[in-house]
Design an enzyme around this catalytic site. Sequence first.
Site, PDB file in Angstrom:
ATOM      1  N   LEU A 170      -4.969   2.898  10.932  1.00 35.46           N
ATOM      2  CA  LEU A 170      -4.387   2.297   9.726  1.00 35.46           C
ATOM      3  C   LEU A 170      -3.248   1.340  10.077  1.00 35.46           C
ATOM      4  O   LEU A 170      -2.402   1.651  10.920  1.00 35.46           O
ATOM      5  CB  LEU A 170      -3.853   3.426   8.824  1.00 35.46           C
ATOM      6  CG  LEU A 170      -3.059   2.996   7.582  1.00 35.46           C
ATOM      7  CD1 LEU A 170      -3.966   2.304   6.568  1.00 35.46           C
ATOM      8  CD2 LEU A 170      -2.377   4.206   6.939  1.00 35.46           C
ATOM      9  N   ASP A 219       6.593   1.489  -8.229  1.00 31.28           N
ATOM     10  CA  ASP A 219       7.637   1.285  -9.239  1.00 31.28           C
ATOM     11  C   ASP A 219       7.876   2.569 -10.037  1.00 31.28           C
ATOM     12  O   ASP A 219       6.974   3.397 -10.187  1.00 31.28           O
ATOM     13  CB  ASP A 219       7.195   0.138 -10.172  1.00 31.28           C
ATOM     14  CG  ASP A 219       8.354  -0.407 -10.989  1.00 31.28           C
ATOM     15  OD1 ASP A 219       9.523  -0.171 -10.623  1.00 31.28           O
ATOM     16  OD2 ASP A 219       8.075  -1.081 -12.002  1.00 31.28           O
ATOM     17  N   HIS A 251      14.581   7.461  -5.612  1.00 34.22           N
ATOM     18  CA  HIS A 251      14.119   6.778  -4.394  1.00 34.22           C
ATOM     19  C   HIS A 251      13.808   7.809  -3.309  1.00 34.22           C
ATOM     20  O   HIS A 251      12.836   7.648  -2.554  1.00 34.22           O
ATOM     21  CB  HIS A 251      15.173   5.784  -3.910  1.00 34.22           C
ATOM     22  CG  HIS A 251      15.450   4.657  -4.871  1.00 34.22           C
ATOM     23  ND1 HIS A 251      14.445   3.950  -5.480  1.00 34.22           N
ATOM     24  CD2 HIS A 251      16.607   4.114  -5.332  1.00 34.22           C
ATOM     25  CE1 HIS A 251      14.981   3.018  -6.271  1.00 34.22           C
ATOM     26  NE2 HIS A 251      16.289   3.121  -6.202  1.00 34.22           N
TER      27      HIS A 251
END
Length: 251
Positions: free
Chosen positions: A136, A25, A42
């Site tokens: 991962l 955020d 962003h």
Amino acid sequence: MSSKFTHAGLLPEAGLPRHVAIIMDGNGRWAKKRLLNRVKGHEKGADAVRGIVRTCRELQIQVLTLYAFSTENWLRPAGEIKALMTLLKKFLVEEEKELKANNIRLEVIGQPHRLPDDVRAIIEQVRSATAANDGLLLNLALSYGGRTEIVDMVRTIATKAAAGTLQPGAIDETVVADHLYTRNIPDPDLMIRTSGEMRISNFLLWQLAYAELYVTPTLWPDFSPDEFIAILKDFQKRERRFGKVPPQSES
Ligand code: IPE
Ligand code: IPE
Ligand code: MG
């Protein structure tokens, strides 16, 4: 354990979270502070993602779930949504090679049917290209909402019960977990939220039951591997009790 592990000052014997979940955020505020368009925030946020994925891989963390777009984020202005989708597509196109080369598997949780066709297509491409990787797991929460996930789970279970293939008495926590988007993924051990907000915002409502929480004021585009490692060190000092008393606390 890799030398990276000890270089970072982490304690090999204290263990690392198997699953880290992050609410990324603060992109908008990062841009606003610089008098830039939110989209710039962003863009910078996507760069921060690359650094954290790399660190998780180096530390051999099993799962990284990133909250990239919530069901409520569809209520944002159309221009911002479009920019986010374009950026997501660009990220996946650019990262496909990296993910393949580094044994990383891509998965997505949420409502893929609400995403634009071109975004869905690249997700499918990268997902199948990385499906056999066993390093991962990079799990992107896209058009994800914890309440929608629970509604979907209840609907599937109710349908099975109505059809007689699942007895209501057989529904337990395992059955519920097996009908969530995260089936087969261990619950997060650590949930980090950037930008200082002390809320969950509809993220992994069931799965966060016993996660350790860490909120940092850092805005997501400024979130660095160094800060991530500092948070992992803090995690290593936590005593997880799972409702028990200290001497029996190991789960
Ligand atoms: C997080 O940053 C990214 C998404 C929710 C897609 P925000 O866009 O929420 O940034 P702030 O909270 O407005 O600063
Ligand atoms: C949560 O951030 C969702 C993502 C990071 C994708 P928001 O910015 O949407 O959450 P609120 O509105 O502050 O609760
Ligand atoms: Mg926000």
